[in-house]
Design an enzyme around this catalytic site. Sequence first.
Site, PDB file in Angstrom:
ATOM      1  N   ASP A 127       0.768  -1.241   0.000  1.00  0.00           N
ATOM      2  CA  ASP A 127       0.000   0.000   0.000  1.00  0.00           C
ATOM      3  C   ASP A 127       0.805   1.301   0.000  1.00  0.00           C
ATOM      4  OD1 ASP A 127      -2.418   1.309  -0.007  1.00  0.00           O
ATOM      5  OD2 ASP A 127      -2.580   1.382   2.153  1.00  0.00           O
ATOM      6  N   CYS A 184     -21.489  -5.166 -17.255  1.00  0.00           N
ATOM      7  CA  CYS A 184     -21.921  -4.784 -15.900  1.00  0.00           C
ATOM      8  C   CYS A 184     -21.388  -3.402 -15.512  1.00  0.00           C
ATOM      9  CB  CYS A 184     -21.409  -5.822 -14.899  1.00  0.00           C
ATOM     10  SG  CYS A 184     -21.821  -5.426 -13.188  1.00  0.00           S
ATOM     11  N   CYS A 187     -21.017  -1.309 -10.089  1.00  0.00           N
ATOM     12  CA  CYS A 187     -20.187  -0.515  -9.155  1.00  0.00           C
ATOM     13  C   CYS A 187     -20.316   0.972  -9.449  1.00  0.00           C
ATOM     14  CB  CYS A 187     -18.723  -0.965  -9.228  1.00  0.00           C
ATOM     15  SG  CYS A 187     -17.997  -0.875 -10.874  1.00  0.00           S
ATOM     16  N   CYS A 191     -22.106   3.893  -6.567  1.00  0.00           N
ATOM     17  CA  CYS A 191     -21.308   4.891  -5.835  1.00  0.00           C
ATOM     18  C   CYS A 191     -22.192   6.056  -5.373  1.00  0.00           C
ATOM     19  CB  CYS A 191     -20.167   5.415  -6.718  1.00  0.00           C
ATOM     20  SG  CYS A 191     -19.206   6.682  -5.860  1.00  0.00           S
ATOM     21  N   CYS A 234     -15.754   3.310   2.609  1.00  0.00           N
ATOM     22  CA  CYS A 234     -17.021   2.957   1.963  1.00  0.00           C
ATOM     23  C   CYS A 234     -16.802   1.681   1.166  1.00  0.00           C
ATOM     24  CB  CYS A 234     -17.447   4.087   1.027  1.00  0.00           C
ATOM     25  SG  CYS A 234     -18.942   3.750   0.083  1.00  0.00           S
ATOM     26  N   CYS A 237     -19.017   0.224  -3.783  1.00  0.00           N
ATOM     27  CA  CYS A 237     -18.666  -0.268  -5.124  1.00  0.00           C
ATOM     28  C   CYS A 237     -18.188  -1.719  -5.058  1.00  0.00           C
ATOM     29  CB  CYS A 237     -17.663   0.647  -5.821  1.00  0.00           C
ATOM     30  SG  CYS A 237     -16.062   0.809  -5.015  1.00  0.00           S
ATOM     31  N   CYS A 241     -20.457  -5.600  -6.520  1.00  0.00           N
ATOM     32  CA  CYS A 241     -19.810  -6.416  -7.553  1.00  0.00           C
ATOM     33  C   CYS A 241     -20.318  -7.867  -7.553  1.00  0.00           C
ATOM     34  CB  CYS A 241     -18.295  -6.407  -7.329  1.00  0.00           C
ATOM     35  SG  CYS A 241     -17.431  -7.392  -8.570  1.00  0.00           S
TER      36      CYS A 241
HETATM   37  C1  B12 Z   1      -4.670   6.367  -3.274  1.00  0.00           C
HETATM   38  C2  B12 Z   1      -5.458   5.129  -2.964  1.00  0.00           C
HETATM   39  C3  B12 Z   1      -6.819   5.273  -2.730  1.00  0.00           C
HETATM   40  C4  B12 Z   1      -7.575   6.566  -3.023  1.00  0.00           C
HETATM   41  C5  B12 Z   1      -7.781   6.689  -4.556  1.00  0.00           C
HETATM   42  C6  B12 Z   1      -8.372   5.430  -5.185  1.00  0.00           C
HETATM   43  C7  B12 Z   1      -8.153   5.311  -6.669  1.00  0.00           C
HETATM   44  N1  B12 Z   1      -9.064   4.628  -7.338  1.00  0.00           N
HETATM   45  O1  B12 Z   1      -7.169   5.818  -7.201  1.00  0.00           O
HETATM   46  C8  B12 Z   1      -8.875   6.391  -2.193  1.00  0.00           C
HETATM   47  C9  B12 Z   1      -8.679   7.007  -0.807  1.00  0.00           C
HETATM   48  C10 B12 Z   1     -10.144   6.981  -2.803  1.00  0.00           C
HETATM   49  C11 B12 Z   1      -8.907   4.874  -2.065  1.00  0.00           C
HETATM   50  C12 B12 Z   1     -10.067   4.163  -1.831  1.00  0.00           C
HETATM   51  C13 B12 Z   1     -10.098   2.783  -1.669  1.00  0.00           C
HETATM   52  N2  B12 Z   1      -9.058   1.959  -1.565  1.00  0.00           N
HETATM   53 CO1  B12 Z   1      -7.230   2.520  -1.921  1.00  0.00          CO
HETATM   54  N3  B12 Z   1      -5.465   2.841  -2.466  1.00  0.00           N
HETATM   55  C14 B12 Z   1      -4.825   3.876  -2.895  1.00  0.00           C
HETATM   56  C15 B12 Z   1      -3.356   3.540  -3.227  1.00  0.00           C
HETATM   57  C16 B12 Z   1      -2.501   3.920  -2.036  1.00  0.00           C
HETATM   58  C17 B12 Z   1      -2.829   4.190  -4.509  1.00  0.00           C
HETATM   59  C18 B12 Z   1      -3.780   4.022  -5.715  1.00  0.00           C
HETATM   60  C19 B12 Z   1      -3.345   4.889  -6.869  1.00  0.00           C
HETATM   61  O2  B12 Z   1      -2.181   4.878  -7.247  1.00  0.00           O
HETATM   62  N4  B12 Z   1      -4.306   5.647  -7.407  1.00  0.00           N
HETATM   63  C20 B12 Z   1      -4.087   6.396  -8.615  1.00  0.00           C
HETATM   64  C21 B12 Z   1      -4.856   5.691  -9.727  1.00  0.00           C
HETATM   65  C22 B12 Z   1      -4.582   6.363 -11.073  1.00  0.00           C
HETATM   66  O3  B12 Z   1      -4.330   4.385  -9.740  1.00  0.00           O
HETATM   67  P1  B12 Z   1      -5.247   3.066  -9.588  1.00  0.00           P
HETATM   68  O4  B12 Z   1      -6.597   3.303  -9.071  1.00  0.00           O
HETATM   69  O5  B12 Z   1      -4.425   2.066  -8.868  1.00  0.00           O
HETATM   70  O6  B12 Z   1      -5.453   2.940 -11.136  1.00  0.00           O
HETATM   71  C23 B12 Z   1      -4.645   2.189 -11.959  1.00  0.00           C
HETATM   72  C24 B12 Z   1      -5.453   1.017 -12.399  1.00  0.00           C
HETATM   73  O7  B12 Z   1      -6.783   1.406 -12.693  1.00  0.00           O
HETATM   74  C25 B12 Z   1      -4.590   0.665 -13.573  1.00  0.00           C
HETATM   75  N5  B12 Z   1      -5.049  -0.450 -14.312  1.00  0.00           N
HETATM   76  C26 B12 Z   1      -4.687  -1.668 -13.853  1.00  0.00           C
HETATM   77  N6  B12 Z   1      -5.105  -2.562 -14.721  1.00  0.00           N
HETATM   78  C27 B12 Z   1      -5.745  -1.963 -15.745  1.00  0.00           C
HETATM   79  C28 B12 Z   1      -6.349  -2.504 -16.861  1.00  0.00           C
HETATM   80  C29 B12 Z   1      -6.938  -1.660 -17.781  1.00  0.00           C
HETATM   81  C30 B12 Z   1      -7.565  -2.255 -19.015  1.00  0.00           C
HETATM   82  C31 B12 Z   1      -6.934  -0.244 -17.548  1.00  0.00           C
HETATM   83  C32 B12 Z   1      -7.569   0.671 -18.531  1.00  0.00           C
HETATM   84  C33 B12 Z   1      -6.331   0.283 -16.387  1.00  0.00           C
HETATM   85  C34 B12 Z   1      -5.732  -0.596 -15.493  1.00  0.00           C
HETATM   86  O8  B12 Z   1      -4.346   1.866 -14.246  1.00  0.00           O
HETATM   87  C35 B12 Z   1      -4.339   2.917 -13.282  1.00  0.00           C
HETATM   88  C36 B12 Z   1      -3.029   3.650 -13.364  1.00  0.00           C
HETATM   89  O9  B12 Z   1      -1.967   2.806 -13.187  1.00  0.00           O
HETATM   90  C37 B12 Z   1      -3.441   1.982  -3.415  1.00  0.00           C
HETATM   91  C38 B12 Z   1      -2.156   1.226  -3.106  1.00  0.00           C
HETATM   92  C39 B12 Z   1      -1.167   1.367  -4.255  1.00  0.00           C
HETATM   93  N7  B12 Z   1       0.031   1.733  -3.936  1.00  0.00           N
HETATM   94  O10 B12 Z   1      -1.508   1.136  -5.409  1.00  0.00           O
HETATM   95  C40 B12 Z   1      -4.602   1.629  -2.470  1.00  0.00           C
HETATM   96  C41 B12 Z   1      -5.564   0.476  -2.879  1.00  0.00           C
HETATM   97  C42 B12 Z   1      -5.883   0.672  -4.328  1.00  0.00           C
HETATM   98  N8  B12 Z   1      -6.762   0.715  -2.094  1.00  0.00           N
HETATM   99  C43 B12 Z   1      -7.336  -0.345  -1.700  1.00  0.00           C
HETATM  100  C44 B12 Z   1      -8.604  -0.382  -1.057  1.00  0.00           C
HETATM  101  C45 B12 Z   1      -8.990  -1.660  -0.333  1.00  0.00           C
HETATM  102  C46 B12 Z   1      -9.452   0.725  -1.122  1.00  0.00           C
HETATM  103  C47 B12 Z   1     -10.949   0.785  -0.748  1.00  0.00           C
HETATM  104  C48 B12 Z   1     -11.726  -0.462  -1.124  1.00  0.00           C
HETATM  105  C49 B12 Z   1     -11.070   1.084   0.764  1.00  0.00           C
HETATM  106  C50 B12 Z   1     -12.484   1.302   1.294  1.00  0.00           C
HETATM  107  N9  B12 Z   1     -13.309   0.282   1.407  1.00  0.00           N
HETATM  108  O11 B12 Z   1     -12.843   2.404   1.677  1.00  0.00           O
HETATM  109  C51 B12 Z   1     -11.401   2.024  -1.570  1.00  0.00           C
HETATM  110  C52 B12 Z   1     -11.858   1.636  -2.994  1.00  0.00           C
HETATM  111  C53 B12 Z   1     -12.268   2.827  -3.807  1.00  0.00           C
HETATM  112  C54 B12 Z   1     -12.006   2.636  -5.302  1.00  0.00           C
HETATM  113  N10 B12 Z   1     -13.068   2.437  -6.069  1.00  0.00           N
HETATM  114  O12 B12 Z   1     -10.846   2.670  -5.732  1.00  0.00           O
HETATM  115  C55 B12 Z   1      -6.585  -1.589  -2.139  1.00  0.00           C
HETATM  116  C56 B12 Z   1      -7.363  -2.198  -3.303  1.00  0.00           C
HETATM  117  C57 B12 Z   1      -7.291  -3.699  -3.403  1.00  0.00           C
HETATM  118  C58 B12 Z   1      -8.052  -4.150  -4.622  1.00  0.00           C
HETATM  119  N11 B12 Z   1      -8.594  -5.366  -4.545  1.00  0.00           N
HETATM  120  O13 B12 Z   1      -8.167  -3.448  -5.607  1.00  0.00           O
HETATM  121  C59 B12 Z   1      -5.186  -1.020  -2.506  1.00  0.00           C
HETATM  122  C60 B12 Z   1      -4.466  -1.708  -3.659  1.00  0.00           C
HETATM  123  C61 B12 Z   1      -4.314  -1.072  -1.225  1.00  0.00           C
HETATM  124  C62 B12 Z   1      -3.775  -2.470  -0.954  1.00  0.00           C
HETATM  125  N12 B12 Z   1      -2.467  -2.595  -0.849  1.00  0.00           N
HETATM  126  O14 B12 Z   1      -4.488  -3.441  -0.862  1.00  0.00           O
HETATM  127  N13 B12 Z   1      -7.695   4.330  -2.250  1.00  0.00           N
END
Ligand code: B12
Length: 342
Positions: A127, A184, A187, A191, A234, A237, A241
Site C-alpha cells: 500500500d 456490468c 459498481c 457509488c 465505503c 462499489c 460487484c
Molecule cells: C490512493 C489510494 C486510494 C484513493 C484513490 C483510489 C483510486 N481509485 O485511485 C482512495 C482514498 C479513494 C482509495 C479508496 C479505496 N481503496 Co485505496 N489505495 C490507494 C493507493 C494507495 C494508490 C492508488 C493509486 O495509485 N491511485 C491512482 C490511480 C490512477 O491508480 P489506480 O486506481 O491504482 O489505477 C490504476 C489502475 O486502474 C490501472 N489499471 C490496472 N489494470 C488496468 C487494466 C486496464 C484495461 C486499464 C484501462 C487500467 C488498469 O491503471 C491505473 C493507473 O496505473 C493503493 C495502493 C497502491 N500503492 O496502489 C490503495 C488500494 C488501491 N486501495 C485499496 C482499497 C482496499 C481501497 C478501498 C476499497 C477502501 C475502502 N473500502 O474504503 C477504496 C476503494 C475505492 C475505489 N473504487 O478505488 C486496495 C485495493 C485492493 C483491490 N482489490 O483493488 C489497494 C491496492 C491497497 C492495498 N495494498 O491493498 N484508495
Amino acid sequence: MTPAIANANVKFVARQLGFDDCRISVAARAPHADDYLKWVEAGHAGDMGWLERNTDRRCDPREVLDGCQSVVSLALNYLPSKDQARSDYRIARYSWNDDYHDLIEDRLKDLDLAMADMGGQQRYYVDTGPVLERDFASASGLGWNGKSTVQIHRKLGTWFFLAELLTTLKIEPDAPSKDHCGKCTACITACPTHAITGPRKMTATRCISYLTIEHKGAIPLEFRKAIGDRIYGCDDCLDACPWNRFAKVARETRLHARGEIFEHKLGDFLKMNVEDFRGVFAKSPIKRIKRERFLRNVCVALGNTGTKEDLSILQEVRKESEMLNEHASWAINEIKNRGCPD
Ligand code: B12
C-alpha cells in the site's frame, strides 16, 4: 535456478505464508502509467500529495530497485464476514480489525528472506510504497482491474489486499487475466457520490473513502448527505460487484470483526477522549486518522441519522475545535430540521 523453477518456488512459499494468490510479471514501466500521470495532473490526488511525488519511481519499479527484473504480486483475502457488524453505522470492512500493513509486512519479510536464499535482492511494499499495485496485479493476471478501479479476482471477488516484492530475480512471468466485467456497471451505479465517472475513471476527491479517511479538512457540504451513516471508508462499489458471490470469509482471523469497535453506539464515539480512542482503535487502521478527524466523520453520520438524544453530546463536541464546532453545528441543524425539538 531457472525462471520457471523460481516461479514455482516463490508461489510455494507465498502459499505457505498464507497469501491467497501470488503471480509474477516482468519489471517494466507500468502499462497504465500514463493514465496515472493524467490522473495526478487532473488534481484527483487531492490531499494525497505523496501520489504526486516520485512519479518516475511509481511508474517503473526499475527506478526503485537497481537491477529489478520481476514483480511478485500477492493477494490476501480480508473479508471479515458477509454481514455488516452493526446497523447504526458503517465502517469499511478492511478496517474491522488489525491494521493490514503490519500483518502483511510480517509475511513479506519472510518471503523476502526466502527469495534472498534464492539469490535475489528485494524491496517489498504493501500500500504505502511507490508502486501502482493494481497495474502490476493486472499485468501478472492477479485478477483484472474492475470498472470501479478495484482489482477483481475470480475466487476472492474484490475483498483482498495487494502487496508486492520487486526483485532482481528473473522469474517466469504469468499471463494476464481477461477482463470479466462485461457489460456490468453495478459498481458505477452504486457509488453514492458519483466518484466513478466511467469505467476505470475515479475522481478520488469525491470518493467517500477519500473524504472520510484521507481528507484532512472539513467535509464539503455537497457530500455530507450522501455519506449517510459511513464513518470510515465505503464499500458500496465492492458490495455491488457480482463477482463477490464467490467470496469466502478470510482465513486470517485478525481481519475478522473486532468486538470493541462495534460495542459502541454511534453517539458514544463522541464521548471518547484521546486515551479511549487510542484504546478502542489500537492496532486498527482507524487510529491513523486520529480522534478529531474520526469525530468529524461521526458528526456527519449523526447529522444524517441522529435523534434529539444526540443533541447534548453534539453541543459538547462543538467546544473542541473549529472543525468539530462546524461539523457538530451542521449535525444539530440537520437533526432539528428533521423535526426533533430542542
Ligand atoms: C490512493 C489510494 C486510494 C484513493 C484513490 C483510489 C483510486 N481509485 O485511485 C482512495 C482514498 C479513494 C482509495 C479508496 C479505496 N481503496 Co485505496 N489505495 C490507494 C493507493 C494507495 C494508490 C492508488 C493509486 O495509485 N491511485 C491512482 C490511480 C490512477 O491508480 P489506480 O486506481 O491504482 O489505477 C490504476 C489502475 O486502474 C490501472 N489499471 C490496472 N489494470 C488496468 C487494466 C486496464 C484495461 C486499464 C484501462 C487500467 C488498469 O491503471 C491505473 C493507473 O496505473 C493503493 C495502493 C497502491 N500503492 O496502489 C490503495 C488500494 C488501491 N486501495 C485499496 C482499497 C482496499 C481501497 C478501498 C476499497 C477502501 C475502502 N473500502 O474504503 C477504496 C476503494 C475505492 C475505489 N473504487 O478505488 C486496495 C485495493 C485492493 C483491490 N482489490 O483493488 C489497494 C491496492 C491497497 C492495498 N495494498 O491493498 N484508495
